[in-house]
Design a protein around this motif. Structure first.
Motif, mmCIF file in Angstrom:
data_model
loop_
_atom_site.group_PDB
_atom_site.id
_atom_site.type_symbol
_atom_site.label_atom_id
_atom_site.label_comp_id
_atom_site.label_asym_id
_atom_site.label_seq_id
_atom_site.Cartn_x
_atom_site.Cartn_y
_atom_site.Cartn_z
ATOM 1 N N PHE A 34 0.835 -1.204 0.000
ATOM 2 C CA PHE A 34 0.000 0.000 0.000
ATOM 3 C C PHE A 34 0.873 1.259 0.000
ATOM 4 O O PHE A 34 0.636 2.201 -0.754
ATOM 5 C CB PHE A 34 -0.917 -0.019 1.224
ATOM 6 C CG PHE A 34 -1.759 1.213 1.377
ATOM 7 C CD1 PHE A 34 -2.964 1.336 0.715
ATOM 8 C CD2 PHE A 34 -1.330 2.256 2.188
ATOM 9 C CE1 PHE A 34 -3.742 2.477 0.849
ATOM 10 C CE2 PHE A 34 -2.098 3.400 2.339
ATOM 11 C CZ PHE A 34 -3.314 3.512 1.665
ATOM 12 N N VAL A 35 1.898 1.272 0.871
ATOM 13 C CA VAL A 35 2.794 2.435 0.939
ATOM 14 C C VAL A 35 3.539 2.613 -0.376
ATOM 15 O O VAL A 35 3.682 3.744 -0.881
ATOM 16 C CB VAL A 35 3.779 2.279 2.109
ATOM 17 C CG1 VAL A 35 4.829 3.386 2.080
ATOM 18 C CG2 VAL A 35 3.033 2.301 3.431
ATOM 19 N N LEU A 36 4.016 1.514 -0.952
ATOM 20 C CA LEU A 36 4.748 1.600 -2.211
ATOM 21 C C LEU A 36 3.867 2.164 -3.323
ATOM 22 O O LEU A 36 4.295 3.050 -4.085
ATOM 23 C CB LEU A 36 5.273 0.217 -2.602
ATOM 24 C CG LEU A 36 6.162 0.160 -3.848
ATOM 25 C CD1 LEU A 36 7.440 0.961 -3.630
ATOM 26 C CD2 LEU A 36 6.499 -1.287 -4.194
ATOM 27 N N MET A 37 2.637 1.676 -3.426
ATOM 28 C CA MET A 37 1.723 2.190 -4.448
ATOM 29 C C MET A 37 1.389 3.661 -4.209
ATOM 30 O O MET A 37 1.289 4.458 -5.148
ATOM 31 C CB MET A 37 0.444 1.347 -4.476
ATOM 32 C CG MET A 37 0.632 -0.040 -5.057
ATOM 33 S SD MET A 37 -0.934 -0.938 -5.263
ATOM 34 C CE MET A 37 -1.441 -1.141 -3.548
ATOM 35 N N ALA A 38 1.244 4.024 -2.917
ATOM 36 C CA ALA A 38 0.940 5.418 -2.596
ATOM 37 C C ALA A 38 2.092 6.330 -2.999
ATOM 38 O O ALA A 38 1.879 7.432 -3.531
ATOM 39 C CB ALA A 38 0.647 5.553 -1.103
ATOM 40 N N ILE A 39 3.330 5.895 -2.759
ATOM 41 C CA ILE A 39 4.492 6.708 -3.124
ATOM 42 C C ILE A 39 4.585 6.880 -4.631
ATOM 43 O O ILE A 39 4.771 7.998 -5.134
ATOM 44 C CB ILE A 39 5.780 6.064 -2.570
ATOM 45 C CG1 ILE A 39 5.809 6.177 -1.042
ATOM 46 C CG2 ILE A 39 7.019 6.714 -3.176
ATOM 47 C CD1 ILE A 39 6.950 5.424 -0.394
ATOM 48 N N TRP A 40 4.440 5.792 -5.368
ATOM 49 C CA TRP A 40 4.500 5.892 -6.835
ATOM 50 C C TRP A 40 3.371 6.771 -7.369
ATOM 51 O O TRP A 40 3.587 7.611 -8.248
ATOM 52 C CB TRP A 40 4.413 4.488 -7.447
ATOM 53 C CG TRP A 40 5.733 3.791 -7.525
ATOM 54 C CD1 TRP A 40 6.437 3.248 -6.507
ATOM 55 C CD2 TRP A 40 6.518 3.588 -8.708
ATOM 56 N NE1 TRP A 40 7.610 2.703 -6.961
ATOM 57 C CE2 TRP A 40 7.688 2.888 -8.307
ATOM 58 C CE3 TRP A 40 6.347 3.886 -10.054
ATOM 59 C CZ2 TRP A 40 8.680 2.515 -9.214
ATOM 60 C CZ3 TRP A 40 7.333 3.513 -10.963
ATOM 61 C CH2 TRP A 40 8.482 2.843 -10.542
ATOM 62 N N SER A 41 2.182 6.577 -6.841
ATOM 63 C CA SER A 41 1.041 7.370 -7.314
ATOM 64 C C SER A 41 1.245 8.855 -7.026
ATOM 65 O O SER A 41 0.968 9.710 -7.880
ATOM 66 C CB SER A 41 -0.250 6.886 -6.649
ATOM 67 O OG SER A 41 -0.502 5.533 -6.952
ATOM 68 N N LEU A 42 1.726 9.168 -5.840
ATOM 69 C CA LEU A 42 1.934 10.570 -5.480
ATOM 70 C C LEU A 42 2.984 11.220 -6.370
ATOM 71 O O LEU A 42 2.813 12.363 -6.822
ATOM 72 C CB LEU A 42 2.362 10.659 -4.012
ATOM 73 C CG LEU A 42 2.648 12.072 -3.476
ATOM 74 C CD1 LEU A 42 1.413 12.954 -3.602
ATOM 75 C CD2 LEU A 42 3.118 12.019 -2.024
ATOM 76 N N VAL A 43 4.068 10.510 -6.647
ATOM 77 C CA VAL A 43 5.112 11.064 -7.514
ATOM 78 C C VAL A 43 4.563 11.314 -8.917
ATOM 79 O O VAL A 43 4.833 12.358 -9.528
ATOM 80 C CB VAL A 43 6.321 10.114 -7.560
ATOM 81 C CG1 VAL A 43 7.312 10.556 -8.635
ATOM 82 C CG2 VAL A 43 7.017 10.080 -6.202
ATOM 83 N N ILE A 44 3.779 10.373 -9.421
ATOM 84 C CA ILE A 44 3.196 10.548 -10.763
ATOM 85 C C ILE A 44 2.254 11.747 -10.783
ATOM 86 O O ILE A 44 2.256 12.544 -11.732
ATOM 87 C CB ILE A 44 2.463 9.259 -11.187
ATOM 88 C CG1 ILE A 44 3.481 8.132 -11.402
ATOM 89 C CG2 ILE A 44 1.646 9.495 -12.446
ATOM 90 C CD1 ILE A 44 2.861 6.774 -11.641
ATOM 91 N N VAL A 45 1.457 11.911 -9.739
ATOM 92 C CA VAL A 45 0.545 13.058 -9.664
ATOM 93 C C VAL A 45 1.327 14.362 -9.621
ATOM 94 O O VAL A 45 0.982 15.339 -10.313
ATOM 95 C CB VAL A 45 -0.370 12.932 -8.427
ATOM 96 C CG1 VAL A 45 -1.130 14.239 -8.188
ATOM 97 C CG2 VAL A 45 -1.362 11.792 -8.617
#
Length: 481
Positions: free
Chosen positions: A52-63
């Motif tokens: 969950f944390v890994l997906m959140a980090i990747w998603s936030l960077v992409i945003v």
């Protein structure tokens, strides 16, 4: 730093870095029971939480890369992080306490201390450590030494059996093969048998100064002082690039510890040379046998239980630094996973407990610099290459590197004798540059550990650090103010 579980003693040279990395990612035990539990429930579900944390980090960077105001958010966060760094840099460390004046005290006024060492296959280093611990400058009837032989297969048991005949305050416990709980289990087993009001824990390769107990004990007279971490230093710090880097890293760690504590932040335990009040340890339930870094886990539980953790910069406890890149890779993977694991395990009480804004600010800022920012560097670089522009997290990276460099320089400065000549400044600058280059290894380790924890179960295969018995002292200048 203490690690669990114990593993067989294998040669570092038998490992190829690429093969080891691939093996870490392709662990076949993907159905481990711990990760079938409900999401976000205590220590269970670590893999899901890491994913969950890994997906959140990747998603936030992409945003952040996708929106026009993303760089503004990064600049704002960088400004806040800079303010926190300046706050830490401007703080004055707490003054050192005077050592315990045994000549003016009656024996009954001296608190009883129990010193614990869990050892497995440590024939090269165990005898010097036992001899040092059994001859400390402290009343012998007010402290005892407990060595736990955790099913060693070398000459460690025989060495200990001979030593126990020589020292009246030495106790040796032999654990049978297959004993549960790893190092934490060994410490918990002896905790129930020793009588110390203060419990000290050392690694088998520790080198302990004779006056250490007289220096540590006064700190426990302070209200709510649950533990004290003695500064760690590298005994073989002049051997090569890797050991020099570790010596500088220990100076940096002590600087951060001092600054965090004096500003109301989180003091942390580092395993070797840690002292814990029995009352605090019992209240927290002893050492956690379900973590790979029991010291970092205990750190969080002590703070959640409203205990303080202090730091003793002088004198240090020395230990052997690992001497190869492969050994460093395995050791720092354990440290990184254990450090990350504690946030996954205790995120709910951390958010809900009344720690106070200073401790929560400290936790968030250091978690950002140590764990989240290195992990976010990978998606940031990938998106930057795709979109053909500079990484958006560059301002945060600059702040983290600058703060780390400042800490190295001033951490080294605090270890020097007063009145050093001008050339010492340039030597210190050179060490800071070397240390900064060395610390870049965390930019590789943290993303790998985060991704691996999200993909496979928590069991971490590792090579037991081999202790060769180095005893030369390096980077050990330091004077009491």
């Amino acid at each position: 730093m203490p690690q669990t579980p114990w593993t067989d003693n294998e040669s570092e040279q038998a490992f190829d870095p690429l093969d080891s990395l691939i093996a870490d990612w392709l662990d076949p035990d993907a159905a481990e029971d711990d990760f079938r539990s409900d999401f976000f429930q205590g220590m269970a579900g670590r893999r899901k939480k890491a994913a969950f944390v890994l997906m959140a980090i990747w998603s936030l960077v992409i945003v952040l890369h996708s929106v026009s105001w993303g760089y503004g958010i990064v600049l704002g966060l960088g400004g806040l992080l800079s303010l926190q760094a300046l706050r830490l840099m401007a703080a004055k460390p707490e003054p050192l306490l005077s050592p315990l004046p045994l000549e003016t005290l009656t024996v009954s006024e001296v608190p009883k201390v129990s010193l614990l060492v869990a050892a497995k296959n440590e024939e090269a280093v165990i005898q010097p450590l036992v001899e040092q611990l059994c001859q400390l400058d402290y009343p012998t009837d007010r402290y005892d030494v407990w060595i736990i032989d955790d099913a060693s297969t070398d000459k460690t048991p025989q060495i200990l059996d001979e030593l126990v005949k020589r020292y009246a305050n030495l106790q040796v416990v032999h654990r049978p093969a297959g004993s549960q709980g790893g190092k934490s289990g060994a410490l918990n087993e002896v905790l129930a048998r020793c009588a110390g009001e203060i419990i000290g824990v050392f690694d088998a390769d520790a080198q302990v100064p004779g006056d250490l107990l007289r220096e540590v004990v006064p700190y426990f007279a302070q209200e709510k002082m649950g533990a004290v971490q003695v500064r760690k230093a590298i005994a073989n710090g002049d051997e090569n690039f890797w050991t020099r880097g570790q010596a500088i890293e220990m100076a940096l760690d002590t600087y951060f510890q001092q600054q965090r504590i004096v500003t109301g932040g989180i003091g942390e335990l580092r395993g070797n040379g840690q002292f814990v009040a029995r009352e605090a340890l019992n209240h927290c339930g002893g050492w956690n046998e379900e973590t790979i870094t029991d010291d970092l886990d205990l750190t969080i539980r002590l703070h959640l239980d409203d205990w303080k953790i202090g730091v003793l910069p002088i004198p240090p406890v020395q230990e052997e630094g690992v001497t190869t890149a492969i050994a460093l890779w395995h050791q720092r993977n354990r440290w990184a996973e254990g450090g990350y694991q504690r946030y996954l395990d205790y995120w709910r009480p951390i958010m809900g407990q009344p720690l106070g804004w200073r401790k929560k600010l400290d936790l968030v800022s250091f978690m950002l610099m140590q764990y989240l920012l290195p992990t976010a560097a990978i998606p940031d670089l990938v998106v930057s290459l795709i979109r053909h522009h500079w990484p958006i997290l560059t301002p945060l990276t600059y702040v983290a590197i600058a703060f780390s460099g400042w800490g190295m320089y001033h951490g080294l400065r605090r270890l020097e004798e007063p009145g050093r000549p001008l050339h010492q400044i340039f030597l210190r600058l050179g060490q800071t540059i070397l240390g900064t280059l060395y610390m870049l290894h965390w930019l590789v380790i943290m993303p790998c550990v985060t991704a691996r924890m999200a993909i496979r179960p928590k069991r971490l295969k590792w090579v037991k650090t081999v202790h060769g018995g180095h005893h030369e002292s390096t980077l050990e200048l330091g004077m009491r103010d």
